[in-house]
Enzyme design. Structure first.
Site, short mmCIF file in Angstrom:
data_model
loop_
_atom_site.label_atom_id
_atom_site.label_comp_id
_atom_site.label_asym_id
_atom_site.label_seq_id
_atom_site.Cartn_x
_atom_site.Cartn_y
_atom_site.Cartn_z
N ASN A 18 35.67 32.45 44.68
CA ASN A 18 36.06 31.41 45.52
C ASN A 18 36.71 31.40 46.91
OD1 ASN A 18 37.40 28.26 45.03
ND2 ASN A 18 35.51 28.50 45.74
N ARG A 21 31.82 33.20 49.41
CA ARG A 21 30.33 32.58 49.43
C ARG A 21 30.52 31.20 49.20
NH1 ARG A 21 28.09 36.69 45.24
NH2 ARG A 21 30.32 36.53 44.53
P1 4NP Z 1 33.17 35.70 46.37
O1 4NP Z 1 33.67 36.96 46.80
O2 4NP Z 1 32.93 35.45 45.04
O3 4NP Z 1 32.12 35.24 47.30
O4 4NP Z 1 34.35 34.68 46.81
C1 4NP Z 1 34.65 37.70 46.19
C2 4NP Z 1 35.99 37.47 46.55
C3 4NP Z 1 36.83 38.22 45.85
C4 4NP Z 1 36.67 39.21 44.92
C5 4NP Z 1 35.20 39.51 44.59
C6 4NP Z 1 34.25 38.73 45.30
N1 4NP Z 1 37.53 40.04 44.30
O5 4NP Z 1 37.20 40.98 43.67
O6 4NP Z 1 38.60 39.81 44.68
#
Ligand code: 4NP
Length: 168
Positions: A18, A21
């Site tokens: 969060n 994307r």
């Molecule tokens: P999101 O991306 O799911 O698009 O917000 C990510 C943000 C953080 C992490 C992985 C994906 N993480 O592993 O901390």
């Protein structure tokens, strides 16, 4: 019998952290909805399936990407919760892993998963299955995410506008 409020469609975008994307998807939909004068009819929010970034601002690269396209982005990371399943008309997962995890949670809460979708089911021009996780890559990954979201959110909006018309 008179309705005192207009029909309102609530959309929740879901990714892992969060911070990349789903907050960008929320900001893009909110921007397009405002441009179309539909802010009283469609609202967007976002959340993560993980608890990794609760309370945090979007990733710096997400903020920079939104700024390049003059999209206002206002969000703090939060994790999906039980009330989201009843509180939103559309729960839209960015990729298959998060989609499966949202379905599993619905099962755990014994909630029929009628309102759970994949972002790719609204695609409209750009071909994709998953909105790719840009977290471990470079700036170009955020550009790719932006282009996929911009196109598929147009597809989503077409559907939502039709829904508003048929409910009017
Ligand atoms: P999101 O991306 O799911 O698009 O917000 C990510 C943000 C953080 C992490 C992985 C994906 N993480 O592993 O901390």
């Amino acid at each position: 019998m008179h309705y005192t409020h207009p029909p309102m469609i609530k959309v929740l975008f879901v990714c892992l952290g969060n911070i990349c994307r789903s907050p960008l998807a929320e900001a893009i939909l909110t921007h397009k909805v405002k441009e179309k004068g539909l802010s009283d009819s469609i609202v967007a929010d976002s959340c993560g399936t993980s608890d990794f970034h609760i309370g945090e601002l979007p990733d710096e690269r997400t903020l920079a990407c939104a700024a390049r396209y003059q999209i206002n982005i206002q969000h703090r990371g939060r994790q999906i919760m039980r009330s989201d399943f009843k509180g939103f008309d559309y729960l839209i997962a960015m990729d298959n892993t998060n989609y499966e995890n949202v379905l599993k949670l619905a099962g755990k809460y014994k909630i029929a998963p009628r309102n759970i979708f994949l972002m790719s089911s609204f695609k409209n021009g750009i071909e994709f299955m998953d909105v790719p996780d840009p977290y471990y890559g470079g700036e170009e990954g955020f550009e790719e995410v932006y282009k996929i979201l911009d196109s598929s959110i147009d597809g989503l909006l077409l559907k939502l506008e039709n829904e508003l018309k048929s409910n009017a």
